[in-house]
Design an enzyme around this catalytic site. Structure first.
Site, PDB file in Angstrom:
ATOM      1  CB  THR A 116      46.840  32.332  35.223  1.00 55.23           C
ATOM      2  OG1 THR A 116      46.729  31.058  34.603  1.00 55.23           O
ATOM      3  CG2 THR A 116      45.847  33.258  34.534  1.00 55.23           C
ATOM      4  CE1 TYR A 140      41.781  32.394  36.806  1.00 55.27           C
ATOM      5  CE2 TYR A 140      42.836  30.753  35.399  1.00 55.27           C
ATOM      6  CZ  TYR A 140      42.866  31.577  36.514  1.00 55.27           C
ATOM      7  OH  TYR A 140      43.976  31.592  37.320  1.00 55.27           O
TER       8      TYR A 140
HETATM    9  N1  LIG Z   1      46.619  27.415  41.929  1.00 57.91           N
HETATM   10  C1  LIG Z   1      47.190  27.547  40.748  1.00 57.91           C
HETATM   11  O1  LIG Z   1      47.731  26.568  40.184  1.00 57.91           O
HETATM   12  C2  LIG Z   1      47.201  28.874  40.039  1.00 57.91           C
HETATM   13  C3  LIG Z   1      47.816  28.955  38.767  1.00 57.91           C
HETATM   14  C4  LIG Z   1      47.838  30.185  38.123  1.00 57.91           C
HETATM   15  C5  LIG Z   1      47.302  31.304  38.744  1.00 57.91           C
HETATM   16  N2  LIG Z   1      46.694  31.198  39.956  1.00 57.91           N
HETATM   17  C6  LIG Z   1      46.118  32.407  40.560  1.00 57.91           C
HETATM   18  O2  LIG Z   1      46.654  32.533  41.882  1.00 57.91           O
HETATM   19  C7  LIG Z   1      45.688  33.100  42.752  1.00 57.91           C
HETATM   20  C8  LIG Z   1      45.533  32.229  43.971  1.00 57.91           C
HETATM   21  O3  LIG Z   1      45.134  30.917  43.569  1.00 57.91           O
HETATM   22  P1  LIG Z   1      44.718  29.812  44.648  1.00 57.91           P
HETATM   23  O4  LIG Z   1      44.875  28.502  44.010  1.00 57.91           O
HETATM   24  O5  LIG Z   1      45.399  30.123  45.929  1.00 57.91           O
HETATM   25  O6  LIG Z   1      43.147  30.141  44.780  1.00 57.91           O
HETATM   26  P2  LIG Z   1      42.204  30.048  46.054  1.00 57.91           P
HETATM   27  O7  LIG Z   1      40.816  29.924  45.535  1.00 57.91           O
HETATM   28  O8  LIG Z   1      42.699  29.013  47.008  1.00 57.91           O
HETATM   29  O9  LIG Z   1      42.397  31.468  46.734  1.00 57.91           O
HETATM   30  C9  LIG Z   1      41.719  32.634  46.298  1.00 57.91           C
HETATM   31  C10 LIG Z   1      41.284  33.401  47.550  1.00 57.91           C
HETATM   32  O10 LIG Z   1      40.656  34.622  47.167  1.00 57.91           O
HETATM   33  C11 LIG Z   1      39.459  34.800  47.908  1.00 57.91           C
HETATM   34  N3  LIG Z   1      38.567  35.640  47.080  1.00 57.91           N
HETATM   35  C12 LIG Z   1      38.090  35.350  45.841  1.00 57.91           C
HETATM   36  N4  LIG Z   1      37.320  36.360  45.400  1.00 57.91           N
HETATM   37  C13 LIG Z   1      37.316  37.324  46.376  1.00 57.91           C
HETATM   38  C14 LIG Z   1      36.707  38.604  46.517  1.00 57.91           C
HETATM   39  N5  LIG Z   1      35.898  39.106  45.577  1.00 57.91           N
HETATM   40  N6  LIG Z   1      36.930  39.306  47.645  1.00 57.91           N
HETATM   41  C15 LIG Z   1      37.727  38.823  48.631  1.00 57.91           C
HETATM   42  N7  LIG Z   1      38.322  37.606  48.561  1.00 57.91           N
HETATM   43  C16 LIG Z   1      38.130  36.863  47.445  1.00 57.91           C
HETATM   44  C17 LIG Z   1      38.951  33.379  48.144  1.00 57.91           C
HETATM   45  O11 LIG Z   1      38.065  33.267  49.247  1.00 57.91           O
HETATM   46  C18 LIG Z   1      40.269  32.634  48.399  1.00 57.91           C
HETATM   47  O12 LIG Z   1      40.637  32.675  49.751  1.00 57.91           O
HETATM   48  C19 LIG Z   1      44.421  33.285  41.938  1.00 57.91           C
HETATM   49  O13 LIG Z   1      44.359  34.619  41.515  1.00 57.91           O
HETATM   50  C20 LIG Z   1      44.618  32.351  40.751  1.00 57.91           C
HETATM   51  O14 LIG Z   1      43.938  32.821  39.616  1.00 57.91           O
HETATM   52  C21 LIG Z   1      46.636  30.012  40.620  1.00 57.91           C
END
Ligand SMILES: NC(=O)c1ccc[n+]([C@@H]2O[C@H](COP(=O)([O-])OP(=O)(O)OC[C@H]3O[C@@H](n4cnc5c(N)ncnc54)[C@H](O)[C@@H]3O)[C@@H](O)[C@H]2O)c1
Length: 331
Positions: A116, A140
């Site tokens: 991120t 985070y």
């Molecule tokens: N959405 C954004 O704008 C954004 C920006 C920068 C980085 N990210 C990163 O991208 C990734 C995905 O983001 P997102 O928006 O799809 O998030 P999200 O919350 O929709 O998806 C994360 C998934 O991981 C699963 N999960 C979390 N902890 C877990 C564990 N211990 N064991 C098994 N499953 C687990 C959750 O149930 C969920 O399905 C994340 O790592 C986030 O930090 C997202």
């Protein structure tokens, strides 16, 4: 290839599973459904398990002939991480460490990791390139930087290969409208604006601060379409076919939009809605976050092709479709 997609039931992970299946791969989702959804897993098997359970992580590598891993699984709410840092360090750092150990044991050496822009903290300059200092300002961001460091050291010590993709603001939805962003609570601007436009009873959307050092006073962010992120993941996976250790790449459009501009773009697509109100700044929001993705362009051949309009229209189509389904189910 058989690709283990940790977090494949979440927003970005589910889009990735669809893209992998289309490219002829088999996505195996490993997800505890803490923030993800069973309905979003449509393109391969779901293993419902937790990265914090090392035996369950090891088991999935025994049950499936996994060739590579994409790791999206994380907690990712900045405010929650300030309230409960232990939850973030355990889930995002220990979870990643358990995954790395299982990969090593199973001799799976390719990993694409979701990082991120939060690893940079308050930017010293924009656009932010990979040479910019990493100085997170919340647990985070620290948890992601620490996970990156663990991955880098495993690459060095155990001849693994990894690409860490540092997304700026992911937005938009699947062009077919099958899946989209469904967080609860939702903290992201575009889905919140669209939800409020579809259902005005939710009240005006809060815009945090209009006195930033930006042209219109609202924060400027770099919105990158989720399908462009999927393209980058596939290219990163291809790049891991050659030895290369660990590399990090910033992923954004290189174009910043202010909150006021995003609001205007949503209103143009939503018949004038939603209502919005200005409230005080949130602590820790930088004025402007814009990515330089020059390194991803030259090393991976990645070029985002979707713009803010596409982020808004695909998200809107998906939210309209999912809210009419919910209404259909409840009426
Ligand atoms: N959405 C954004 O704008 C954004 C920006 C920068 C980085 N990210 C990163 O991208 C990734 C995905 O983001 P997102 O928006 O799809 O998030 P999200 O919350 O929709 O998806 C994360 C998934 O991981 C699963 N999960 C979390 N902890 C877990 C564990 N211990 N064991 C098994 N499953 C687990 C959750 O149930 C969920 O399905 C994340 O790592 C986030 O930090 C997202």
């Amino acid at each position: 290839m058989n690709i283990l997609v940790c977090g494949g039931a979440g927003y970005i992970g589910s889009h990735m599973c669809k893209r992998l299946a289309r490219a002829g791969h088999v996505p195996i989702t490993f997800d505890n459904l803490s923030t993800g959804h069973e309905w979003a897993v449509k393109w391969g098997p779901l293993v419902r398990a937790d990265l914090l359970d090392p035996a369950a992580v090891a088991k999935v590598f025994r049950e499936f002939p996994i060739d590579a891993v994409m790791h999206f699984a994380a907690r990712s709410l900045v405010g929650e991480s300030m309230q409960n840092p232990g939850l973030y360090f355990r889930n995002n750092v220990t979870g990643t460490l358990n995954l790395l150990d299982a990969m090593r044991e199973a001799k799976v050496d390719k990993l694409v990791f979701s990082s991120t822009a939060a690893v940079f903290g308050n930017p010293l300059y924009t656009p932010i390139d990979e040479a910019h200092a990493c100085a997170p300002i919340n647990p985070y961001g620290w948890s992601k930087l620490m996970a990156e460091r663990h991955i880098e050291e495993y690459c060095r010590a155990h001849q693994m290969r990894a690409a860490s993709l540092r997304y700026f603001n992911a937005a938009g939805a699947d062009a077919d409208g099958e899946i989209g962003e469904a967080h609860e609570p939702e903290t992201h601007l575009i889905p919140n604006l669209i939800r409020a436009a579809i259902d005005p009873s939710t009240g005006p959307v809060k815009i945090f601060g209009n006195d930033y050092e930006t042209p219109d006073g609202t924060c400027v962010r770099d919105y990158i379409h989720v399908e462009d992120l999927c393209d980058a993941h596939l290219l990163a996976l291809d790049s891991l076919a050659s030895p290369g250790g660990f590399r990090a790449f910033n992923l954004g459009c290189g174009q910043g939009y202010s909150v006021a501009e995003v609001l205007a773009a949503c209103r143009a697509q939503c018949n004038g809605g939603p209502e919005a109100e200005f409230v005080d700044r949130r602590p820790g929001d930088p004025d402007s976050l814009v990515a330089s993705s020059v390194a991803a362009a030259s090393a991976l051949g990645w070029k985002p092709s979707r713009d803010l309009y596409s982020c808004v229209t695909t998200a809107l189509a998906w939210h309209r479709r999912s809210s009419s389904q919910v209404q259909g189910e409840t009426s």
